[in-house]
Design a protein around this motif. Structure first.
Motif, mmCIF file in Angstrom:
data_model
loop_
_atom_site.group_PDB
_atom_site.id
_atom_site.type_symbol
_atom_site.label_atom_id
_atom_site.label_comp_id
_atom_site.label_asym_id
_atom_site.label_seq_id
_atom_site.Cartn_x
_atom_site.Cartn_y
_atom_site.Cartn_z
ATOM 1 N N HIS A 342 -97.190 128.897 56.456
ATOM 2 C CA HIS A 342 -96.681 127.553 56.297
ATOM 3 C C HIS A 342 -97.371 126.865 55.117
ATOM 4 O O HIS A 342 -98.453 127.261 54.685
ATOM 5 N N VAL A 343 -96.752 125.826 54.617
ATOM 6 C CA VAL A 343 -97.274 125.076 53.474
ATOM 7 C C VAL A 343 -98.335 124.088 53.958
ATOM 8 O O VAL A 343 -98.137 123.399 54.965
ATOM 9 N N LYS A 344 -99.443 124.041 53.241
ATOM 10 C CA LYS A 344 -100.496 123.058 53.509
ATOM 11 C C LYS A 344 -100.450 121.987 52.426
ATOM 12 O O LYS A 344 -100.583 122.292 51.239
ATOM 13 N N LYS A 345 -100.261 120.755 52.839
ATOM 14 C CA LYS A 345 -100.001 119.675 51.906
ATOM 15 C C LYS A 345 -101.270 119.150 51.244
ATOM 16 O O LYS A 345 -102.281 118.882 51.913
ATOM 17 N N CYS A 346 -101.217 119.031 49.925
ATOM 18 C CA CYS A 346 -102.195 118.280 49.121
ATOM 19 C C CYS A 346 -103.636 118.668 49.434
ATOM 20 O O CYS A 346 -104.431 117.827 49.901
ATOM 21 N N THR A 347 -103.991 119.924 49.202
ATOM 22 C CA THR A 347 -105.371 120.349 49.437
ATOM 23 C C THR A 347 -105.716 121.537 48.554
ATOM 24 O O THR A 347 -104.901 122.457 48.404
ATOM 25 N N PRO A 348 -106.907 121.557 47.961
ATOM 26 C CA PRO A 348 -107.377 122.741 47.226
ATOM 27 C C PRO A 348 -108.102 123.729 48.137
ATOM 28 O O PRO A 348 -108.388 124.851 47.720
ATOM 29 N N ASN A 349 -108.409 123.318 49.371
ATOM 30 C CA ASN A 349 -109.100 124.170 50.337
ATOM 31 C C ASN A 349 -108.271 124.207 51.620
ATOM 32 O O ASN A 349 -108.426 123.361 52.498
ATOM 33 N N ALA A 350 -107.387 125.181 51.701
ATOM 34 C CA ALA A 350 -106.414 125.242 52.798
ATOM 35 C C ALA A 350 -106.914 126.157 53.911
ATOM 36 O O ALA A 350 -107.545 127.177 53.656
ATOM 37 N N VAL A 351 -106.614 125.775 55.159
ATOM 38 C CA VAL A 351 -106.903 126.588 56.346
ATOM 39 C C VAL A 351 -105.561 126.995 56.950
ATOM 40 O O VAL A 351 -104.839 126.154 57.484
ATOM 41 N N PHE A 352 -105.213 128.280 56.863
ATOM 42 C CA PHE A 352 -103.925 128.783 57.361
ATOM 43 C C PHE A 352 -104.058 129.327 58.782
ATOM 44 O O PHE A 352 -103.343 128.930 59.683
ATOM 45 N N ASN A 353 -104.937 130.289 58.976
ATOM 46 C CA ASN A 353 -105.176 130.861 60.310
ATOM 47 C C ASN A 353 -103.871 131.394 60.917
ATOM 48 O O ASN A 353 -103.499 131.052 62.032
ATOM 49 N N GLU A 354 -103.172 132.249 60.159
ATOM 50 C CA GLU A 354 -101.897 132.804 60.612
ATOM 51 C C GLU A 354 -101.952 134.329 60.594
ATOM 52 O O GLU A 354 -102.508 134.936 59.680
ATOM 53 N N LEU A 355 -101.370 134.929 61.624
ATOM 54 C CA LEU A 355 -101.459 136.365 61.852
ATOM 55 C C LEU A 355 -100.103 137.035 61.690
ATOM 56 O O LEU A 355 -99.082 136.499 62.134
ATOM 57 N N PHE A 356 -100.112 138.228 61.052
ATOM 58 C CA PHE A 356 -98.909 139.025 60.888
ATOM 59 C C PHE A 356 -99.221 140.472 61.246
ATOM 60 O O PHE A 356 -100.308 140.965 60.948
ATOM 61 N N VAL A 357 -98.245 141.145 61.864
ATOM 62 C CA VAL A 357 -98.402 142.546 62.247
ATOM 63 C C VAL A 357 -97.325 143.363 61.532
ATOM 64 O O VAL A 357 -96.126 143.050 61.638
ATOM 65 N N PHE A 358 -97.753 144.391 60.782
ATOM 66 C CA PHE A 358 -96.839 145.255 60.037
ATOM 67 C C PHE A 358 -96.847 146.657 60.638
ATOM 68 O O PHE A 358 -97.921 147.202 60.944
ATOM 69 N N ASP A 359 -95.667 147.247 60.779
ATOM 70 C CA ASP A 359 -95.545 148.639 61.196
ATOM 71 C C ASP A 359 -95.669 149.535 59.963
ATOM 72 O O ASP A 359 -94.971 149.326 58.954
ATOM 73 N N ILE A 360 -96.541 150.531 60.045
ATOM 74 C CA ILE A 360 -96.770 151.442 58.928
ATOM 75 C C ILE A 360 -95.829 152.637 59.077
ATOM 76 O O ILE A 360 -95.849 153.316 60.116
#
Length: 423
Positions: A342-360
């Protein structure tokens, strides 16, 4: 006569059975009514059962409780609403709540200031003007307007020399007015490292105090075998840091105390110094990103967690960017999957904390690489690439080292900071 007795018995048996049946029915109805009355208040006080939420739905990593979780599908309005209702003392990034063992530590109560600390604060008020040396005045005058406004706090400590044991004693009392290194909770987890220069033989550190900007340490360190004649040649170096479990700790600032001209023969000396900014190595203009990877060899999946980004350049007219991260998975140089945060508004130091799982699609990670693109969201035009990072077996620097570690240690979550290059 015998016939009369027999007829009486025939009438008495049904009568007794009827009486007992009536009593049993009344007792059953009463018991049922009492149980129903007891269940009503218990239902109102009963807490809902714990529900497990699949990680792919977007809950925070290691949530402490499900009531404060944030889903990936939430829009910016709900995010702003949650932030407004969230108290300042709460920590949104649940990753940082855990200690090195992965447990959620309880916040210890703040210790009360000792009489020495109270005397030290009075002493600081009296000698506040004298605590700034001419050298520090020169450095303050040379700072930019931004650095002048940024205050890093005051460090309070005491020095003493024990002539009987030939020991140099340093007591780190407290620090006041530290800056918040976590922008989500607006607090820090400070601790102090101290080194005696120039030999650097003696290195000590205090305990970590959770979620405070005014930590009271009150810890004493005794250094034996230092002759009093050598005290004048030494320099104390205090490094004030904030603990971060998943990366290197954030440096708040430092204090340098040359002991030349300091007289300790008259007893303990109370001192205070302003914490100054340390010249921390930063990235070369494109910022840095904190990534956590975990390869599951059993299921042949790769778990990617986009944690933080910092020192991002200013690309907007207002001076701040709206960053988000695009994650591309490649197999033999062909893109097979893509995700984005997701987009973090107006910051040079962003905290995302988002997880993704990829099948190899293949066995092992030899032909697999993963690309991270940090972009600035702009509705009016094409999104500009702030910086990029590629991790894989052929990557150089920290990208190759990180990839090698997850291959050698499967099922282990490994996080590292990486410098972004030109996109």
């Amino acid at each position: 006569i015998e016939c009369t007795k027999y007829s009486r018995k025939q009438y008495e048996i049904p009568t007794v059975v009827g009486i007992f049946s009536a009593f049993g029915l009344v007792f059953s109805i009463s018991l049922f009514a009492w149980i129903c009355c007891q269940r009503k208040p218990s239902k109102s006080n009963k807490t809902p059962p714990y529900k497990f939420v699949h990680v792919l739905k977007g809950v925070d990593i290691y949530p402490e409780n499900l009531n404060s979780k944030k889903k990936f599908g939430d829009d910016d309005k709900s995010e702003a609403k949650n932030k407004s209702s969230m108290p300042k003392n709460s920590l949104h990034l649940d990753l940082e709540k855990r200690d090195l063992n992965g447990n959620f530590p309880k916040t210890p109560p703040k210790p009360q200031s000792s009489p020495d600390v109270e005397n030290l604060s009075k002493h600081f008020a009296e000698r506040k003007k004298d605590s700034v040396s001419p050298d520090s005045l020169k450095s303050i005058n040379s700072l930019s307007s931004e650095d002048k406004q940024e205050k890093l706090g005051i460090l309070f400590f005491s020095l003493e020399y024990n002539f009987e044991k030939k020991a140099f004693v340093v007591n780190i009392k407290e620090a006041c007015g530290l800056p918040a290194m976590d922008e989500q909770s607006m607090t820090s987890d400070p601790y102090i490292k101290m080194t005696i220069l120039p030999e650097k033989k003696h290195k000590v550190k205090t305990r970590v105090l959770r979620k405070t900007l005014d930590p009271v340490f009150d810890e004493t360190f005794t250094f034996y075998g230092i002759p009093y004649s050598q005290i004048q040649d030494l320099t104390l170096h205090f490094m004030i840091l904030s603990f971060d479990r998943f990366s290197r700790d954030d440096v708040i600032g430092e204090v340098l105390i040359p002991l030349t001209g300091i007289e300790l023969s008259e007893g303990r000396l109370l001192m205070d110094r302003e914490i100054i900014k340390r010249n921390v190595r930063k990235s070369s203009g494109h910022g840095e990103i904190l990534i956590s990877l975990c390869y599951q060899s059993a299921t042949n999946t790769l778990t990617v967690v986009v944690l933080k980004a910092r020192y991002l350049p200013k690309s907007d007219v207002s001076g701040l960017s709206d960053p988000y991260v695009k994650v591309n998975l490649y197999h033999a140089k062909k893109r097979i999957s893509k995700k984005k945060t997701h987009v973090k508004k107006c910051t040079p130091n962003a905290v995302f904390n988002e997880l993704f799982v990829f099948d190899i699609p293949c066995e092992g990670l030899d032909d697999i690489s993963i690309e991270f693109l940090v972009l600035d969201s702009d509705r009016g035009s094409r999104n500009e690439v702030i910086g990029q990072l590629t991790l894989g077996s052929s990557a150089e620097g920290t990208g190759g080292e990180h990839w090698k570690e997850i291959c050698e240690y499967p099922r282990r979550q490994i996080a590292k900071w990486h410098m972004l290059c030109d996109g």
